[in-house]
Design an enzyme around this catalytic site. Structure first.
Site, PDB file in Angstrom:
ATOM      1  N   GLU A 177      -6.380  -8.006  -0.859  1.00 35.68           N
ATOM      2  CA  GLU A 177      -6.959  -8.020   0.485  1.00 35.68           C
ATOM      3  C   GLU A 177      -8.274  -7.499   0.082  1.00 35.68           C
ATOM      4  OE1 GLU A 177      -5.149  -5.316   3.427  1.00 35.68           O
ATOM      5  OE2 GLU A 177      -3.051  -6.023   2.776  1.00 35.68           O
ATOM      6  N   GLU A 188       0.648  -1.325  -0.061  1.00 37.54           N
ATOM      7  CA  GLU A 188       0.225   0.106  -0.037  1.00 37.54           C
ATOM      8  C   GLU A 188       1.037   1.365  -0.027  1.00 37.54           C
ATOM      9  OE1 GLU A 188      -4.106  -1.567   1.938  1.00 37.54           O
ATOM     10  OE2 GLU A 188      -2.868  -0.100   3.125  1.00 37.54           O
TER      11      GLU A 188
END
Length: 795
Positions: free
Chosen positions: A451, A380
């Site tokens: 995710e 991320e």
């Protein structure tokens, strides 16, 4: 040849460090490895309590039979920075806690006397080492938390082996072996490479040496047993250095014949399309963080494969134990492995340490057939072209047989990797479950969701039932969309189990309740969504206690059954209400859509009341509508019910009494629902739910036999309060006291309360053989004893 021996016992530990500690043992305590630098509470602690510098020391003697050998220590993992001394002399340092490193102690050894190796362990959040530099949504703990070995080696050794299988089939497979030596080999050496299947030697190749350190073998192999999800056949590659007809060194590695490829239309294993259904896993455990030995790592892999029914796991967000990966190989569980990191990119020194972690990860793990992709981007993080260009060049140079991915949480990122790997958190329960791949990637390329869910809907095991059902449905909707869209290779949910975290995250008690299991690996309802999609074993879970008082306005509504059965028969007090099949409307793209039980009345109105068959159908429809949507009836239903009341001379109270009898089940003898699952016409399993729940105690060890090999062994013992039919009672939270006798220790506290009707604890061996007894005293129940056999392996 080289000799390896474990060095995990008889260490000395001190939770601080000064220079005098290199020469003195004052203030040290005896410990065994793996070891956490401080045992932590279950929750509610300050994460800074493990962030300190500590010291480990161990004395050792050099075996007189190996005086001419080099003595090398292999550290599998030290969190987070290590500085190593031998007999007071500084040898080396290592940045990062997730990859192994070696220490050559030879120059400073006392061959005839006792030697001391000392390790200074810095477990603070150093800004020169990933994942640190800003916030991190997990804890990294501290200590020498993986195993340590000492090896006696010849001056010239095989440093590593790599084997790739670019083409495979059961008839003919092609492989490429690379052999790396510590020094150039002159013509006096020969290299012998052998491939074994079990104990059977199936291939031998001999190579001459010509003053180089890098050797290659390319050849074909016939009658191959492939590595696959269902049949993970493992071969052994054994390579020997031979000089003057004697073996001077030997190196072995396990591998499998398989091909893996992410394409624009999905993921392919051995040329066959496979949808990746997985969860993310942290390597942490209650109380001791990362410090757990082999069998705890193996058990997690088995839970993922056999209990959760997954075919894939992401090692988030760092390389994990070799024992975990070895077992993924052994059972056929695919792995996404990535470098350490979380959102933050540091300075040039930090980035160099990150690149070093990538190299150490790939060199350690490149022969694992279970690993299908290298994650070479900080989870991320923002784009960083120069850094990520280097990371991908490095990964492809080290291992051209696997593709790379880089986990993002935003669309249209600059792409250096082969696969666009994306954390998709768009789903909020009542909207789209996943974004279209091309909307996110902005191009057509292989695409994987790494995710989903997780922090979008945290759920505790003891939350009200509807919230636990909602978590399950959110996971199910994402999986359904993943199966629907061909361009999505798979979806790896967040996450396997709840975990401790920093103050910036979690639910105020330093726990992220994001898992489909709790921290003790005990399932929530969401776990059933995954388990029901597998064919490994029969599975059925009724996502309801059938207790209307746990629902808003006491309205039970429809009951969801997640199962891999073909159909479910439902009985009320042994009377068949109906046969129900997987939904053709809800979640229809799943391999096994849920079974929706939308009729808990059946023909009971016809049998128990005065209504005609047609009138009974009308009354049932209205009662079921009230149960699902509340008491406000449509005009049509009000008129229909009014006609029936008039026809049978019934009052409005009589109508209300119908609801209490057939929906609320009030005022009657105990109501019992039975669910029977059938597959291929045969009875699969039965679940019984009763309004009259009698609490019972169940104690379940994962194993009754502990065996010490390289270090101590552990097993988990689960304590659960269930009803008389084995259903969890999540609002039971009595106090528990544990006592032990014999060669065993409890990990964590000996007194605690159950959480959501259950809890587990781990026990570990103490280095002695014998029989141990664990006495479990749960408030309100009779005491239970568990007997565990302890064995010391001489291998």
């Amino acid at each position: 040849m080289r000799k390896r021996q474990p060095m995990n016992n008889d260490w000395l530990y001190k939770p601080d460090f000064t220079e005098k500690d290199l020469l003195s043992n004052d203030g040290f305590e005896a410990v065994r490895l793996p070891h956490t630098n401080i045992e932590l509470p279950y929750n509610g602690f300050d994460e800074k309590i493990y962030q300190f510098v500590s010291c480990y020391k161990k004395s050792f003697l050099v075996n007189p039979d190996f005086m001419q050998k080099d003595v090398v220590f292999v550290f599998e993992g030290v969190m987070n920075y290590a500085k190593v001394y031998v007999n007071g002399h500084y040898i080396t340092e290592h940045f990062g806690g997730y990859t192994p490193f070696e220490v050559n102690a030879t120059p400073y050894l006392n061959l005839a006397e006792e030697n001391i190796i000392a390790v200074i362990v810095d477990s603070t959040e150093r800004t020169d080492t990933p994942p640190f530099g800003f916030v991190v949504d997990y804890l990294t703990y501290g200590g020498i938390y993986r195993e340590v070995y000492m090896e006696y080696r010849s001056p010239v050794i095989i440093e590593n082996l790599k084997i790739a299988t670019p083409e495979v089939s059961t008839q003919r497979s092609r492989y490429e072996i690379e052999i790396f030596t510590s020094a150039p080999l002159d013509p006096s050496y020969l290299i012998k490479a052998e491939i074994l299947l079990g104990e059977d030697l199936v291939y031998t190749h001999t190579l001459p040496c010509n003053e180089t350190t890098h050797f290659k073998v390319n050849d074909e192999f016939h009658n191959t047993k492939l590595w696959s999800l269902d049949e993970p056949n493992m071969y052994q590659l054994r390579v020997q250095l031979i000089q003057q007809d004697e073996i001077s060194d030997e190196f072995t590695t396990m591998f499998g014949f398989r091909t893996v490829e992410f394409r624009n239309d999905g993921f392919y294993l051995n040329g066959e399309l496979v949808k990746l259904r997985g969860l993310n896993r942290h390597q942490s455990f209650p109380y001791v963080g990362y410090a757990m030995p082999k069998n705890a790592q193996i058990k997690d892999a088995e839970i993922l494969k056999y209990e959760l029914g997954l075919n894939c796991v992401r090692c988030s967000h760092y390389p994990q134990s070799k024992f975990f990966l070895d077992h993924c190989d052994a059972i056929g569980l695919l792995v996404f492995e990535e470098l350490p990191g979380w959102q933050h990119i540091g300075d040039e020194v930090w980035q160099e340490n990150a690149l070093k972690s990538i190299e150490e990860m790939i060199r350690r793990d490149w022969n694992h057939p279970s690993i299908i992709i290298w994650g070479v981007r900080i989870n991320e993080s923002k784009d960083s072209d120069a850094f990520y260009s280097k990371a991908n060049v490095l990964a492809h140079r080290l291992d051209g047989s696997r593709q790379t991915g880089g986990v993002r949480n935003f669309a249209g990122s600059k792409v250096f990797e082969d696969v666009y790997t994306y954390n998709d958190f768009v789903h909020r329960g009542n909207n789209i479950a996943l974004e279209p791949p091309q909307k996110i990637a902005k191009r057509k390329m292989p695409y994987l969701v790494t995710e989903h869910n997780g922090h979008m809907f945290p759920v505790k095991k003891f939350d009200v039932e509807q919230k636990r059902i909602d978590q399950a449905m959110r996971h199910a909707k994402v999986l359904d969309t993943m199966y629907e869209i061909p361009e999505i290779s798979g979806a790896i949910g967040w996450c396997m189990f709840d975990y401790n975290t920093h103050k910036d995250f979690g639910s105020g008690d330093k726990i992220c309740y994001h898992g489909v299991m709790d921290m003790f690996r005990i399932p929530k309802y969401a776990a059933a969504v995954y388990a029901s999609q597998s064919e490994i074993k029969p599975f059925m879970e009724v996502l309801s206690s059938m207790q209307i008082g746990d629902f808003e306005a006491s309205e039970l509504g429809h009951v969801l059954v997640f199962t891999n059965a073909d159909f479910v028969k439902v009985y009320k007090n042994n009377h068949l209400l109906g046969t129900f099949y997987p939904s053709t409307d809800l979640l229809k793209h799943l391999p096994h859509p849920p079974v929706i039980i939308d009729d808990l009345i059946g023909d009971l109105l016809e049998r128990g009341e005065v209504f005609s068959r047609e009138d009974a159908k009308i009354v049932k429809r209205i009662l079921l509508g009230v149960a699902s949507h509340g008491p406000k009836l449509s005009l049509k239903d009000r008129l229909s019910m009014g006609k029936i009341l008039f026809k049978y001379k019934m009052s409005f109270q009589d109508a209300a009494d119908l609801y209490t009898r057939y929906i609320g089940n009030w005022g009657q003898a105990s109501t019992e629902f039975k669910f029977e699952g059938y597959k291929n016409g045969e009875h699969l399993t039965t679940i019984i739910k009763s309004a009259d729940a009698t609490p019972t105690l169940k104690v379940s060890p994962d194993s009754y036999h502990l065996v010490e090999e390289d270090t101590y062994d552990v097993t988990r013992i689960v304590i659960a309060i269930n009803d008389q039919f084995g259903n969890p009672l999540p609002y039971q939270m009595p106090a528990v006291t544990i006592k032990t006798s014999g060669p065993v220790e409890i990990i964590g506290p000996k007194t605690f309360a159950l959480i959501g009707g259950s809890r587990a604890f781990w026990i570990k061996s103490t280095g002695e053989a014998g029989n141990a007894q664990i006495t479990i005293d749960v408030e309100g129940f009779e005491t239970e004893d568990v007997h565990i056999k302890m064995e010391i392996s001489l291998s």
